[in-house]
Design a protein around this motif. Sequence first.
Motif, PDB file in Angstrom:
ATOM      1  N   ILE A   1       0.866  -1.180   0.000  1.00 63.17           N
ATOM      2  CA  ILE A   1       0.000   0.000   0.000  1.00 63.17           C
ATOM      3  C   ILE A   1       0.900   1.226   0.000  1.00 63.17           C
ATOM      4  O   ILE A   1       1.755   1.382   0.866  1.00 63.17           O
ATOM      5  CB  ILE A   1      -0.926   0.026   1.223  1.00 63.17           C
ATOM      6  CG1 ILE A   1      -1.870  -1.184   1.199  1.00 63.17           C
ATOM      7  CG2 ILE A   1      -1.732   1.326   1.267  1.00 63.17           C
ATOM      8  CD1 ILE A   1      -2.735  -1.311   2.432  1.00 63.17           C
ATOM      9  N   LYS A   2       0.691   2.095  -0.986  1.00 62.59           N
ATOM     10  CA  LYS A   2       1.551   3.273  -1.115  1.00 62.59           C
ATOM     11  C   LYS A   2       0.721   4.510  -1.422  1.00 62.59           C
ATOM     12  O   LYS A   2      -0.213   4.454  -2.213  1.00 62.59           O
ATOM     13  CB  LYS A   2       2.588   3.079  -2.227  1.00 62.59           C
ATOM     14  CG  LYS A   2       3.570   4.250  -2.356  1.00 62.59           C
ATOM     15  CD  LYS A   2       4.646   3.996  -3.389  1.00 62.59           C
ATOM     16  CE  LYS A   2       4.219   4.406  -4.772  1.00 62.59           C
ATOM     17  NZ  LYS A   2       5.358   4.464  -5.721  1.00 62.59           N
ATOM     18  N   PHE A   3       1.071   5.637  -0.775  1.00 61.07           N
ATOM     19  CA  PHE A   3       0.552   6.958  -1.144  1.00 61.07           C
ATOM     20  C   PHE A   3       1.727   7.765  -1.685  1.00 61.07           C
ATOM     21  O   PHE A   3       2.798   7.784  -1.105  1.00 61.07           O
ATOM     22  CB  PHE A   3       0.021   7.750   0.051  1.00 61.07           C
ATOM     23  CG  PHE A   3      -1.002   7.093   0.911  1.00 61.07           C
ATOM     24  CD1 PHE A   3      -1.475   5.817   0.680  1.00 61.07           C
ATOM     25  CD2 PHE A   3      -1.510   7.779   1.993  1.00 61.07           C
ATOM     26  CE1 PHE A   3      -2.421   5.245   1.496  1.00 61.07           C
ATOM     27  CE2 PHE A   3      -2.453   7.221   2.826  1.00 61.07           C
ATOM     28  CZ  PHE A   3      -2.903   5.942   2.579  1.00 61.07           C
ATOM     29  N   GLY A   4       1.488   8.482  -2.731  1.00 59.68           N
ATOM     30  CA  GLY A   4       2.529   9.368  -3.215  1.00 59.68           C
ATOM     31  C   GLY A   4       3.209   8.820  -4.458  1.00 59.68           C
ATOM     32  O   GLY A   4       3.009   7.676  -4.849  1.00 59.68           O
ATOM     33  N   THR A   5       4.010   9.678  -5.034  1.00 63.33           N
ATOM     34  CA  THR A   5       4.544   9.457  -6.388  1.00 63.33           C
ATOM     35  C   THR A   5       3.399   9.028  -7.292  1.00 63.33           C
ATOM     36  O   THR A   5       3.276   7.873  -7.628  1.00 63.33           O
ATOM     37  CB  THR A   5       5.707   8.447  -6.443  1.00 63.33           C
ATOM     38  OG1 THR A   5       5.299   7.179  -5.986  1.00 63.33           O
ATOM     39  CG2 THR A   5       6.874   8.920  -5.672  1.00 63.33           C
ATOM     40  N   ALA A   6       2.521   9.923  -7.624  1.00 57.96           N
ATOM     41  CA  ALA A   6       2.630  11.365  -7.442  1.00 57.96           C
ATOM     42  C   ALA A   6       1.896  11.852  -6.185  1.00 57.96           C
ATOM     43  O   ALA A   6       0.944  11.236  -5.746  1.00 57.96           O
ATOM     44  CB  ALA A   6       2.043  12.074  -8.661  1.00 57.96           C
ATOM     45  N   SER A   7       2.369  13.020  -5.670  1.00 57.31           N
ATOM     46  CA  SER A   7       1.748  13.606  -4.483  1.00 57.31           C
ATOM     47  C   SER A   7       1.734  15.122  -4.619  1.00 57.31           C
ATOM     48  O   SER A   7       2.222  15.842  -3.755  1.00 57.31           O
ATOM     49  CB  SER A   7       2.527  13.179  -3.231  1.00 57.31           C
ATOM     50  OG  SER A   7       3.906  13.483  -3.361  1.00 57.31           O
ATOM     51  N   LEU A   8       1.127  15.604  -5.698  1.00 58.07           N
ATOM     52  CA  LEU A   8       1.111  17.045  -5.964  1.00 58.07           C
ATOM     53  C   LEU A   8       0.073  17.772  -5.122  1.00 58.07           C
ATOM     54  O   LEU A   8       0.300  18.895  -4.681  1.00 58.07           O
ATOM     55  CB  LEU A   8       0.843  17.309  -7.453  1.00 58.07           C
ATOM     56  CG  LEU A   8       2.043  17.195  -8.393  1.00 58.07           C
ATOM     57  CD1 LEU A   8       2.438  15.734  -8.598  1.00 58.07           C
ATOM     58  CD2 LEU A   8       1.732  17.831  -9.735  1.00 58.07           C
ATOM     59  N   GLY A   9      -1.101  17.160  -4.921  1.00 57.17           N
ATOM     60  CA  GLY A   9      -2.152  17.750  -4.101  1.00 57.17           C
ATOM     61  C   GLY A   9      -2.057  17.232  -2.675  1.00 57.17           C
ATOM     62  O   GLY A   9      -1.321  17.771  -1.855  1.00 57.17           O
ATOM     63  N   GLY A  10      -2.804  16.180  -2.370  1.00 59.57           N
ATOM     64  CA  GLY A  10      -2.704  15.649  -1.023  1.00 59.57           C
ATOM     65  C   GLY A  10      -3.561  14.433  -0.789  1.00 59.57           C
ATOM     66  O   GLY A  10      -4.292  13.953  -1.661  1.00 59.57           O
ATOM     67  N   PHE A  11      -3.493  13.941   0.472  1.00 61.68           N
ATOM     68  CA  PHE A  11      -4.214  12.756   0.923  1.00 61.68           C
ATOM     69  C   PHE A  11      -4.735  13.040   2.324  1.00 61.68           C
ATOM     70  O   PHE A  11      -3.973  13.478   3.191  1.00 61.68           O
ATOM     71  CB  PHE A  11      -3.290  11.546   0.952  1.00 61.68           C
ATOM     72  CG  PHE A  11      -2.541  11.314  -0.339  1.00 61.68           C
ATOM     73  CD1 PHE A  11      -3.028  10.450  -1.298  1.00 61.68           C
ATOM     74  CD2 PHE A  11      -1.345  11.981  -0.592  1.00 61.68           C
ATOM     75  CE1 PHE A  11      -2.341  10.246  -2.486  1.00 61.68           C
ATOM     76  CE2 PHE A  11      -0.651  11.790  -1.772  1.00 61.68           C
ATOM     77  CZ  PHE A  11      -1.153  10.915  -2.723  1.00 61.68           C
ATOM     78  N   ARG A  12      -6.020  12.779   2.527  1.00 61.18           N
ATOM     79  CA  ARG A  12      -6.613  13.098   3.825  1.00 61.18           C
ATOM     80  C   ARG A  12      -7.688  12.062   4.172  1.00 61.18           C
ATOM     81  O   ARG A  12      -8.457  11.630   3.325  1.00 61.18           O
ATOM     82  CB  ARG A  12      -7.232  14.501   3.781  1.00 61.18           C
ATOM     83  CG  ARG A  12      -7.929  14.914   5.070  1.00 61.18           C
ATOM     84  CD  ARG A  12      -8.691  16.222   4.909  1.00 61.18           C
ATOM     85  NE  ARG A  12      -7.780  17.346   4.703  1.00 61.18           N
ATOM     86  CZ  ARG A  12      -7.927  18.248   3.755  1.00 61.18           C
ATOM     87  NH1 ARG A  12      -8.938  18.148   2.892  1.00 61.18           N
ATOM     88  NH2 ARG A  12      -7.083  19.249   3.652  1.00 61.18           N
ATOM     89  N   ASN A  13      -7.713  11.694   5.444  1.00 60.59           N
ATOM     90  CA  ASN A  13      -8.752  10.806   5.978  1.00 60.59           C
ATOM     91  C   ASN A  13      -8.742   9.452   5.271  1.00 60.59           C
ATOM     92  O   ASN A  13      -9.647   9.075   4.532  1.00 60.59           O
ATOM     93  CB  ASN A  13     -10.138  11.449   5.857  1.00 60.59           C
ATOM     94  CG  ASN A  13     -10.247  12.762   6.589  1.00 60.59           C
ATOM     95  OD1 ASN A  13      -9.474  13.033   7.516  1.00 60.59           O
ATOM     96  ND2 ASN A  13     -11.189  13.603   6.190  1.00 60.59           N
TER      97      ASN A  13
END
Length: 431
Positions: free
Chosen positions: A200-212
Amino acid sequence: MVFDVGRFLTGSIHLKSNVTLHLMEGAVLLGVLNPLDYDRERFTALILAHDQQNISVTGKGVIDGQGRQVANNVASLVHKGLIKDAFRNDRPEVEIRPMLIYFRNCENVLIKGVTIRNAAAWVQTYDQCKNLFADSIIVDSRAFWNNDGIDVVDCDSVAITNSYIDADDDGICLKSHDPKSICQNVLIRNCTIRSSANAIKFGTASLGGFRNIRIINIKVFDTYRSAIALEAVDGGFIENVEADSLQVRNTGNAIFLRIGERVSGKRGKLENITISNVSAEIATSKPDSGYEYEGPIEDMPRNISPAIIIAGLPEAEITNVYLKNIELKHPGGGNALLARISLDALDSVPEKPEAYPDFSMFHELPAWGIYIRHARDMHITGLDLLCDKKDYRTAIVLDDVHHSQFISMSIKDPGNKKIFYPYHSTEIVFK
């Protein structure tokens, strides 16, 4: 649209509002081998939808992209000059290889029950969609490079549940391609994942964001990189993430948190992360060894990396991380003659703000258990660390960490040496 028992060969299908594509048990939807029979809307795919509502792909049938043959045919067309492509790393770019599903700006999407296999690129991508539900699906895709199991890009209100994913790239990958958009309100629950990259990965890309984001009851096995990797490296943010009940076996790294600055002046932000009730075993050798498209051996020489790595940047600290009831088994065996960072040389660990994020990116690190750098308000309780073989490294190393606590620690290290080393760190409680 119902497909009964049989094999159905097709180029791109455009799914329209209020339509369900239903595959009965025994039905196989096959992607054609000619790359020119696939349409392109930003990306190319077998099943496409753009600006649609109330769409579904359901049933107990199979979607088979025949991806290896298709990707090789794409490469052949590039060599012949019929398709223009950068052709990096001796393979065509992902944009011109067909995914199996690509939905953009769609609302009320259901993917349920189907088996999805053998993509030429990312298996399925949902881009700026709202109310997306993927339940009880099987992803079996090791056909070619970049076979991400499922990519969720800048989506709102997502549930990925009760699914099995075996992919030669990231298993479940959340992305943010648009600096004005975010990926939010996501539930990942009751899934089993194997990956030749990250589970499980968040990012690449992460230009905006991740929440909740909530990640609950996940099993990870034979995964080359990290079980969970949270990477704010393109100027975006990651906040309010909860992961609970993770069983991890034979992985290169358990938890990797990273702030980067891949574009000068755009540093990420990572805060308010809670990870609880984890049992993880770090692999003694390459976890995906033997798979045809296994992850590339890189960032060597180094000993087996720490089980947990939390790495911010100077003046861009990772903050408010809670690790609770974490059980980590590390094989140890670190040999200073292979690679060595001594405790009096911690400043020599490179920052690498512009580098592609990965748990091995720093090469050798001075800890076998946990390495934390440029962080504040770390709250670690109920940690059980076990090192199997004698290792030259320290169990826990802090570098520029502040106002943090490590409580109820159990550390078994056969090296009989210092198990905790804070460097340039203040207000640290360890007991």
